[in-house]
Design a protein around this motif. Structure first.
Motif, mmCIF file in Angstrom:
data_model
loop_
_atom_site.group_PDB
_atom_site.id
_atom_site.type_symbol
_atom_site.label_atom_id
_atom_site.label_comp_id
_atom_site.label_asym_id
_atom_site.label_seq_id
_atom_site.Cartn_x
_atom_site.Cartn_y
_atom_site.Cartn_z
ATOM 1 N N UNK A 73 0.844 -1.191 0.000
ATOM 2 C CA UNK A 73 0.000 0.000 0.000
ATOM 3 C C UNK A 73 0.887 1.251 0.000
ATOM 4 N N UNK A 74 0.677 2.124 -0.997
ATOM 5 C CA UNK A 74 1.512 3.327 -1.140
ATOM 6 C C UNK A 74 0.660 4.553 -1.461
ATOM 7 N N UNK A 75 -0.228 4.965 -0.558
ATOM 8 C CA UNK A 75 -0.980 6.198 -0.816
ATOM 9 C C UNK A 75 -0.036 7.391 -0.915
ATOM 10 N N UNK A 76 -0.299 8.274 -1.866
ATOM 11 C CA UNK A 76 0.559 9.445 -2.093
ATOM 12 C C UNK A 76 2.013 9.053 -2.368
ATOM 13 N N UNK A 77 2.180 7.843 -2.929
ATOM 14 C CA UNK A 77 3.494 7.330 -3.338
ATOM 15 C C UNK A 77 4.454 7.134 -2.167
ATOM 16 N N UNK A 78 3.900 6.888 -0.986
ATOM 17 C CA UNK A 78 4.725 6.600 0.188
ATOM 18 C C UNK A 78 4.249 5.294 0.798
ATOM 19 N N UNK A 79 5.184 4.522 1.322
ATOM 20 C CA UNK A 79 4.816 3.249 1.938
ATOM 21 C C UNK A 79 3.963 3.498 3.175
ATOM 22 N N UNK A 80 2.836 2.825 3.225
ATOM 23 C CA UNK A 80 1.956 2.904 4.395
ATOM 24 C C UNK A 80 2.221 1.688 5.279
ATOM 25 N N UNK A 81 2.536 1.948 6.542
ATOM 26 C CA UNK A 81 2.817 0.860 7.474
ATOM 27 C C UNK A 81 1.639 0.580 8.406
ATOM 28 N N UNK A 82 0.873 1.600 8.730
ATOM 29 C CA UNK A 82 -0.270 1.407 9.619
ATOM 30 C C UNK A 82 -1.470 0.882 8.872
ATOM 31 N N UNK A 83 -2.259 0.041 9.522
ATOM 32 C CA UNK A 83 -3.457 -0.503 8.891
ATOM 33 C C UNK A 83 -4.158 -1.479 9.813
ATOM 34 N N UNK A 84 -5.154 -2.168 9.269
ATOM 35 C CA UNK A 84 -6.001 -3.032 10.085
ATOM 36 C C UNK A 84 -5.687 -4.511 9.939
ATOM 37 N N UNK A 85 -4.690 -4.868 9.141
ATOM 38 C CA UNK A 85 -4.369 -6.288 8.943
ATOM 39 C C UNK A 85 -3.685 -6.845 10.191
ATOM 40 N N UNK A 86 -4.086 -8.031 10.567
ATOM 41 C CA UNK A 86 -3.531 -8.686 11.749
ATOM 42 C C UNK A 86 -2.992 -10.059 11.366
ATOM 43 N N UNK A 87 -1.782 -10.377 11.804
ATOM 44 C CA UNK A 87 -1.262 -11.732 11.627
ATOM 45 C C UNK A 87 -0.858 -12.256 12.997
ATOM 46 N N UNK A 88 -1.214 -13.509 13.255
ATOM 47 C CA UNK A 88 -0.882 -14.104 14.541
ATOM 48 C C UNK A 88 0.634 -14.214 14.682
ATOM 49 N N UNK A 89 1.117 -13.952 15.893
ATOM 50 C CA UNK A 89 2.550 -13.946 16.152
ATOM 51 C C UNK A 89 3.142 -12.555 16.172
#
Length: 370
Positions: free
Chosen positions: A136-152
């Motif tokens: 995900x790269x809104x405004x051509x910048x890497x987005x790190x925050x979000x709602x995806x969750x992975x166990x561990x």
């Protein structure tokens, strides 16, 4: 002065590693590895004098460069830095560290980001495996925050979709290196499989365990570890890997009936410590093994119907969903595509320092050799 090398620390999936541009490292592999071992703090059980996290999951590195090969944007060499040895194992893949390659390539300017999402085609040099990462790269910048969750991994982050293009036989040359869905290895029925990672899959019951034990309990079970190593050493030879006593592959995976509504339960060893969850390619290989009639995994798995299957691989801290597209016939299934969801987060960007006695080696980075 202490040698300086630009470095990013990135959490990729359930692992953490140091990411380097190939051009910032010495061109000579031996000098490169000495520098990396110094930066990481190996060999030392605490890695207190380096960046390593004193555990196989946090003692990993990625060496990345722009690719000139058709179909790939960037290429990456994965290294498993041994904690207690002055050695880096370049044999395996790592799908977790792979998840951080897309963000790293964009942050370092190896490829230009699109506005919205950016697809990065990554060639893993260890095995020749090609994967597509969608970042995900809104405004051509890497987005790190979000709602995806992975166990561990605590919390949530932006999703990174990973689609593997050609993982079969990535290390061993064939999905089933022996040509069999089941082999008798050291007295135990096993599936010796490589769909991105060489893995030995066996029923937990075959070694007197339930496959549902807590990770810490299994990690202290020296009798079990000795038995698994006996099986692993023989399996390594059968898989064409030779003497694997000093290699981190094949991984070992115990399987059992699911306990939380998933496809099957796993306890994975990497190879001498019990994984807190399960590795990316190990999960893909185990999911693939569950498709093979008569295999230990198929015997305990609850597999959903349909050609496109989402298999929930249970592990000590939750589950790992693998999406398989399966063709062929029930008697002879063919895995046409494997995909999954990971997350990554940039933790640090700056300069790492090695010991002063390596200054001469560090003075000849790969970019100067071009």
């Amino acid at each position: 002065m202490q040698p300086r090398v630009p470095c990013m620390l990135i959490r990729g999936g359930t692992s953490k590693g140091a990411y380097f541009l190939a051009a910032d490292l010495p061109a000579d592999p031996a000098a490169r590895d000495r520098l990396i071992l110094s930066v990481m703090g190996s060999p030392d059980s605490r890695q207190v004098d380096g960046l390593g996290g004193a555990h196989p999951l946090t003692s990993k590195i990625a060496i990345v460069a722009r690719s000139t090969k058709p179909g790939a944007d960037v290429e990456f060499l994965f290294g498993q830095v041994l904690v207690n040895e002055a050695r880096i194992d370049y044999t395996p893949n790592c799908g977790n560290i792979l998840a951080g390659i897309g963000p790293f390539a964009i942050e370092r300017g190896l490829i230009a980001a699109s506005d919205g999402r950016t697809t990065v085609r990554v060639l893993t040099l260890n095995t020749g495996t090609l994967a597509e990462l969608t970042v995900e790269t809104p405004n051509r910048r890497v987005r790190y925050g979000g709602a995806a969750r992975i166990d561990g991994v605590p919390g949530t982050a932006a999703p990174i979709a990973v689609a593997f293009m050609d993982t079969e036989g990535s290390v061993c040359g064939a999905l089933l290196p022996t040509g069999h869905a089941v082999d008798r290895v050291a007295g135990v029925d096993c599936t010796l499989i490589d769909n991105g990672m060489p893995v030995v899959v066996l029923a937990a019951a075959a070694v007197g365990r339930t496959g549902l034990e807590p990770r810490d309990l299994l990690d202290k079970d020296q009798d079990l570890k000795a038995r698994l190593e006996e099986i692993r050493l023989e399996a390594g030879r059968l898989m064409g890997l030779g003497d694997v006593s000093k290699k981190v592959v094949p991984k070992m995976c115990l399987v059992a009936p699911p306990a939380a509504g998933g496809t099957l339960a796993t306890r994975s060893f990497i190879p001498h410590e019990c994984h807190a969850s399960i590795g990316v390619f190990a999960a893909v290989s185990v999911a693939t093994a569950a498709m093979l009639p008569g295999s230990p995994a198929a015997a305990v798995a609850q597999v959903p119907a349909g050609a496109d299957k989402t298999l929930s691989i249970e592990h000590p801290t939750g589950e790992f969903s693998v999406v398989l597209t399966v063709g062929g016939s029930p008697e002879a299934p063919v895995i046409e595509r494997a995909g999954l969801l990971r997350t990554a987060r940039l933790l640090f960007d700056g300069i790492a320092f090695a010991h002063e006695d390596l200054a001469e080696a560090a003075a000849a980075p790969a970019r100067d050799a071009a």
